[in-house]
Design an enzyme around this catalytic site. Sequence first.
Site: not given
Length: 446
Positions: A21-22, A25
Amino acid sequence: MEFLLALGSFIVALAILISVHEFGHFWVARRLGVKVLRFSIGFGRPLLSRQRSPDDTEYVLAAIPFGGYVKMLDEREVHRAFNRQPLRSRVAIVAAGPAFNLLFAILVYWALFISGDTGLRPMIGAVEPDSIASQSGFEVGDELIRIGNRDARTWEMAVFAFMAEAMDGGDMDVRVRDASGNEIGRRIVGEAVATLPEQPDILDRLGLSPKRPVLPAVIGELVAGDPAEQAGLLLGDRITAVDGAPVADWSAWVAMVREHPDKALAVEILRDGSPATLSITPRGLETPNGTVGRIGAGVLSPDDLMDDYRVDIRYGPLDALYRAGAKTLDMSALMLRVMGRMLIGQASMENLSGPITIAETAGRTASYGLESFVKFLAVVSISLGVLNLLPIPILDGGHLLFFLIEWVKGSPLSEHAQMQGQKVGMILLAALMTLAFYVDLSRLLG
């Protein structure tokens, strides 16, 4: 050991999915020219930290593993600050986290479909009298083929198809292959279908049980020092009766042992064709459902036992990619619909799972093998992606909502309005986590 396996599997699963997920980003921010100050897996005190130069990104592994974050530059270098980027760039950076969770699930399913996804053939082993399945004409020996518009080549696919089709309401058409090999149709009427989406265990609600192989009650494993070995049982012994009652198969034998903790049993066996009788006292074992008996013995399982019950699903690379994307999209839509029904009170809160249930499931799937564990990772990754896209301030979806308002009105929301929104989001998220913990504990203690 079960607790340690569950905890370890849970931490590994969190680390993988948070990193995915990170990284979404992080990767998109870097590609769009935004300076990333810190990439952290976990919150709180850093346990490990690495930074190649003062101007480079700091990579951190922190003490609290329940999350992570990417810290981007604010106003110190205007051209590289996140909040100074065009709206489309900020949308792309924020949406990248959930998008990478969904892409991770697609990648997992694609790899499984190429290498071969093994599942249980959806053959019906029992139909409860007066159940929905019985009233709909299902019979023992039926093999599910198609449920509504969805294939049902394994029990996993069948359960998902039942849940997804039930959401649509109306009559549900099911294609089966009966015991004679004929392909015929069964129909579950709308009134019955309407009750299904609220049920966490849809097969029980339908009154269907999978067909399972019958295992003879033959000893294939003994635990040193446990009651079975102490009583004189040997590998290859066949259990024929307990206290005079015949033993049909291994399941019946296990049930008898569990029902008699700390009570001596007269066990009749066949050893090399000769009968014998032993006295075995199952040791009492405390469980959440009460005390059960345990003797420390395992079943002798033939190598070809599961051949007739197992199916292998395999596709070519392009077909696998299409089906992986369709499966991820289908599961995402189902999760959103279930959440919507829970929100308006039309679905049971038992569908909600918190950290305790997720940890238990992580440990259980890890004990089954790598394939089961990566399937679990894919499902949780989809859940994280969908959850983070909800329009709740503090989540990625909340930021996207702010960006939508900014696009409509032509200017960003004031800092005060955003701060108030973040407070509301924190309250909603805390309430959701509290409810999830409550459901977990109720499930554990109930």
